[in-house]
Design a protein around this motif. Sequence first.
Motif, short mmCIF file in Angstrom:
data_model
loop_
_atom_site.label_atom_id
_atom_site.label_comp_id
_atom_site.label_asym_id
_atom_site.label_seq_id
_atom_site.Cartn_x
_atom_site.Cartn_y
_atom_site.Cartn_z
N ALA A 10 45.36 29.33 70.21
CA ALA A 10 46.33 28.82 69.24
C ALA A 10 47.49 28.17 69.96
N ALA A 11 48.18 27.32 69.21
CA ALA A 11 49.38 26.71 69.76
C ALA A 11 50.44 27.79 69.98
N PRO A 12 51.36 27.57 70.92
CA PRO A 12 52.41 28.57 71.13
C PRO A 12 53.15 28.88 69.84
N VAL A 13 53.46 30.16 69.66
CA VAL A 13 54.15 30.61 68.45
C VAL A 13 55.64 30.51 68.68
N ALA A 14 56.32 29.69 67.86
CA ALA A 14 57.75 29.51 68.01
C ALA A 14 58.50 30.74 67.53
N LYS A 15 59.67 30.97 68.09
CA LYS A 15 60.49 32.11 67.70
C LYS A 15 60.84 32.00 66.22
N GLY A 16 60.69 33.10 65.49
CA GLY A 16 60.97 33.13 64.07
C GLY A 16 59.78 32.83 63.20
N HIS A 17 58.69 32.31 63.81
CA HIS A 17 57.48 32.07 63.04
C HIS A 17 56.71 33.39 62.87
N HIS A 18 55.66 33.33 62.06
CA HIS A 18 54.89 34.53 61.74
C HIS A 18 53.42 34.34 62.07
N VAL A 19 52.76 35.45 62.40
CA VAL A 19 51.32 35.49 62.58
C VAL A 19 50.79 36.70 61.82
N VAL A 20 49.50 36.66 61.51
CA VAL A 20 48.84 37.81 60.90
C VAL A 20 48.04 38.53 61.97
N GLN A 21 48.42 39.77 62.26
CA GLN A 21 47.67 40.59 63.21
C GLN A 21 46.50 41.21 62.45
N VAL A 22 45.27 40.80 62.78
CA VAL A 22 44.09 41.24 62.04
C VAL A 22 43.55 42.55 62.59
N ALA A 23 43.25 42.59 63.88
CA ALA A 23 42.67 43.79 64.50
C ALA A 23 42.70 43.61 66.00
N ALA A 24 42.48 44.72 66.72
CA ALA A 24 42.41 44.69 68.19
C ALA A 24 41.06 45.24 68.62
N PHE A 25 40.45 44.63 69.63
CA PHE A 25 39.12 45.00 70.08
C PHE A 25 39.11 45.23 71.58
N SER A 26 38.31 46.19 72.01
CA SER A 26 38.15 46.42 73.44
C SER A 26 37.13 45.48 74.05
N ILE A 27 36.29 44.85 73.22
CA ILE A 27 35.28 43.90 73.69
C ILE A 27 35.71 42.52 73.22
N SER A 28 35.95 41.62 74.17
CA SER A 28 36.48 40.31 73.83
C SER A 28 35.51 39.48 73.00
N ALA A 29 34.21 39.66 73.21
CA ALA A 29 33.23 38.89 72.44
C ALA A 29 33.32 39.23 70.96
N SER A 30 33.58 40.50 70.63
CA SER A 30 33.74 40.89 69.23
C SER A 30 34.96 40.23 68.62
N GLY A 55 47.93 43.93 75.75
CA GLY A 55 47.97 45.06 76.66
C GLY A 55 46.60 45.58 77.04
N GLY A 56 45.67 44.70 77.38
CA GLY A 56 44.34 45.13 77.77
C GLY A 56 43.31 45.04 76.66
N PHE A 57 43.75 44.79 75.43
CA PHE A 57 42.86 44.61 74.29
C PHE A 57 42.90 43.15 73.85
N SER A 58 41.86 42.74 73.12
CA SER A 58 41.81 41.39 72.57
C SER A 58 42.18 41.46 71.10
N CYS A 59 43.32 40.87 70.75
CA CYS A 59 43.81 40.93 69.39
C CYS A 59 43.45 39.64 68.64
N VAL A 60 42.95 39.80 67.44
CA VAL A 60 42.66 38.66 66.58
C VAL A 60 43.87 38.41 65.70
N ARG A 61 44.36 37.16 65.73
CA ARG A 61 45.53 36.79 64.93
C ARG A 61 45.25 35.50 64.18
#
Length: 310
Positions: free
Chosen positions: A237-257, A273-279
């Motif tokens: 994704a494009a860099p997230v500007a300060k004050g903008h919002h994202v939706v944190q969907v889930a975090a996965f230990s396997i990047s392919a998932s 922090g070591g996990f792959s977060c979907v946003r």
Amino acid sequence: MRLPVNHALPFAALILLAGCSTGGSDRPMPVSVAPVNGPAADYPVVVGDPFTIGDTTWTPTDQMNYDAVGYAGVAGNGAVGFTAAHKTLPLPSYAEVTSLDTGKTILVRVERRGPMVNDTLMELSRDAAAALGMTPGQRGAVRLRRTNPPETDRALLRQHELAPERMATPEALLMVLRRKLADQSPLLTPSSMPTGTGSQTTQMDSRPSPALPTPAQPLKATSPVKPAPEVNAEPKAAPVAKGHHVVQVAAFSISASATTVARKLNGFVADCGGFSCVRMGPFANRAQAAAALEKARAAGYSDARIQRAD
């Protein structure tokens, strides 16, 4: 000779004796009332009306099978005995609290609403926190499970005494609970909810992510063959500007998932922090992010939440 009889004397004597028996006071005699004990001491049960903390609304419910993981804080001196505060459980109710660090489990009586912050699941009295190995000012990772203990245990807690310790949670189940805490928010939508911190995240899953499969060698053919798209590449994704919002969907230990989910939701993958977060996003304001939040929850990710980039 018959003596005259004064019929007023017996009545005067009765009045005098009554005055002596009450000490001359016209106040009613005190009536002793037995203290309420047994199951009646847990009634009335109060559920309460919805309330709001920040931009999150909490709705108390009488949910018998409540079972969640999250972070517990320690209350001040006003909370006594082995008690707890919770946002939605009935008051009073009883619950088992398990430390995700040690597996130790105690029984508490939920007596208060709170804590009035969105990123903390519950608040323990000092005695209850000490029984789990926590100290004032510390937050601990816990599992909270509502239960229906026997009356002997309820009576102990009502008298501010510790009920018999529960069976310790085995390490195999603790690993599952720690991963649940890391992979999803235990609460509803607080934007400050952490997905895991520091060494705790490392302990939850220290296994390296599996290597992505290498593209197959192109087939030899007389006609030109178009190269296949890189299906395993993580959506960025494009860099997230300060004050903008994202939706944190889930975090996965396997990047392919994480990559698979991000493609389905038209989102992107970020390192957490070591996990792959979907946003999903970024969005200029919270109203724009709300539609994406509903899309994520409709896809089955009920713990998705809106985060603000600061």
